[in-house]
Design an enzyme around this catalytic site. Structure first.
Site: not given
Ligand code: NAD
Length: 340
Positions: A141, A221
């Site tokens: 992000c 942010h």
């Molecule tokens: P999150 O924790 O909200 O969601 C992740 C999901 O994946 C959950 O539903 C979890 O149960 C599931 N999960 C966990 N282990 C798993 C597995 N082995 N196989 C399949 N599913 C699985 O995370 P998020 O915030 O959505 O982040 C996901 C990605 O996006 C990360 O790489 C993060 O760095 C990136 N990201 C997050 C944000 C943010 O601010 N939340 C912003 C940009 C990018």
């Protein structure tokens, strides 16, 4: 025929990308992967998504919760063209092998390293380079937010150097475990932070250094930017450049948007799903040229700014659209993202 998209990891990012894909004419969701039964899984079913589990062992738990499951991730991959992997990070290598085995393209998120795919994506900066690729990573992000403004400034005036302080939200609003509740944490203490090199994974020639502080907020942010430009320009010329960008929204404190709280309220009032703000929120009245250098503030909605980028990455990798500007327009129109 629509491109068949699977979502592995249906959390903050995954569920938003799923909805954004559904809004497009040229792609559809063929299934989402959940690890455990939850309210999110129930809502996904109500939306008409087929649910798959990460492994066979999880199926029993879903059965007990009376949530219908269509199979495992491997079953889903048999019917997908591309998977958006929005798992929490560090599962990249393992899943990459699985996607390769099934001949399915894969998009990861910023939690994975650039090296996993060797290609980091931003819709405006390098759409063409994503055309036909099997694997890509949509940057985080913060990096997405920085690349959007620095790419446009570099094109217009040349960026000599950028020095950025990121005031990071410490957790997402649904996160009840992560702090701090009452502290500011220089993160990392050892400077500079990783955000600069991450920008360089897309814009290798920009001289950028970043530092970051974790703050007790969940909303957005906030970035404080100081940029030295190669060409002399005025504040109005900067505003002019930002006004033309498809994912930069200029706001003003004169409209009583003086904080991230009000920027989020704006997104809600715009009727955005989940109150999402997909575009960078740049304060027009913060833009100033002082002693020949540019300064401004922008706010980044961490839960959603990467969502339209994921849609464009799908379009580029499957070659549904060869022209990046047209893809951005299609994505924006379908989402209802009309800025400035
Ligand atoms: P999150 O924790 O909200 O969601 C992740 C999901 O994946 C959950 O539903 C979890 O149960 C599931 N999960 C966990 N282990 C798993 C597995 N082995 N196989 C399949 N599913 C699985 O995370 P998020 O915030 O959505 O982040 C996901 C990605 O996006 C990360 O790489 C993060 O760095 C990136 N990201 C997050 C944000 C943010 O601010 N939340 C912003 C940009 C990018």
């Amino acid at each position: 025929m629509k491109t068949k998209v699977a979502i592995n990891g249906y959390g903050t990012i995954g569920k938003r990308v799923a909805d954004a894909v559904c809004a497009q004419e040229d792609m559809e969701i063929v299934g989402i992967v959940k690890t455990r039964p939850s309210f999110e899984a129930r809502i996904a079913l109500e939306k008409g998504f087929d649910i798959f589990t990460a492994s066979k062992e999880n199926i029993e738990e879903f059965k007990k919760s009376k949530i219908e499951v269509s199979g495992t991730l491997e079953d889903l991959l048999k019917n997908a063209d591309i998977v958006v992997d929005a798992t929490p990070g560090d599962t990249g290598e393992e899943y990459k092998k699985l996607y390769e085995k099934h001949g399915v393209k894969g998009i990861w998120q910023g939690g994975e390293e650039h090296e996993l795919t060797g290609f980091s994506f931003n819709s405006e900066a390098n759409y063409n380079e994503a055309l036909g690729r099997d694997f890509a990573r949509v940057v985080s992000c913060n990096t997405t937010g920085l690349v959007r403004v620095l790419y446009s400034l570099d094109n217009a005036f040349g960026v000599k150097k950028a020095r950025v302080t990121l005031m990071r939200r410490s957790a997402d609003p649904n996160d009840i475990k992560t702090g701090p509740i009452n502290a500011l944490i220089p993160d990392p203490i050892k400077l500079p932070s990783h955000h600069g090199p991450d920008v360089n994974s897309i814009l290798p020639d920009i001289d950028i250094t970043t530092m970051a502080v974790k703050t007790s907020t969940t909303l957005m942010h906030l970035h404080a930017l100081n940029v030295e430009l190669k060409k002399t320009c005025t504040e109005d010329e900067i505003i002019n450049v930002f006004e033309k960008r498809p994912r930069i929204r200029l706001v003003s404190s004169k409209d009583r948007i003086k904080s991230t709280a009000e920027a989020m309220e704006l997104a809600k009032d715009l009727g955005r799903p989940r109150g999402d703000m997909w575009e960078n929120v740049v304060w027009k009245d913060s833009i100033v040229i002082n002693k020949g250098e540019l300064y401004f503030f922008q706010a980044i909605h961490q839960e959603s700014d990467v969502v339209p980028e994921n849609v464009d990455a799908i379009r580029a990798m499957v070659e549904l659209e060869k022209n990046g500007e047209r893809s951005i327009l299609k994505t924006n129109r379908a989402l209802g993202l009309h800025v400035n």
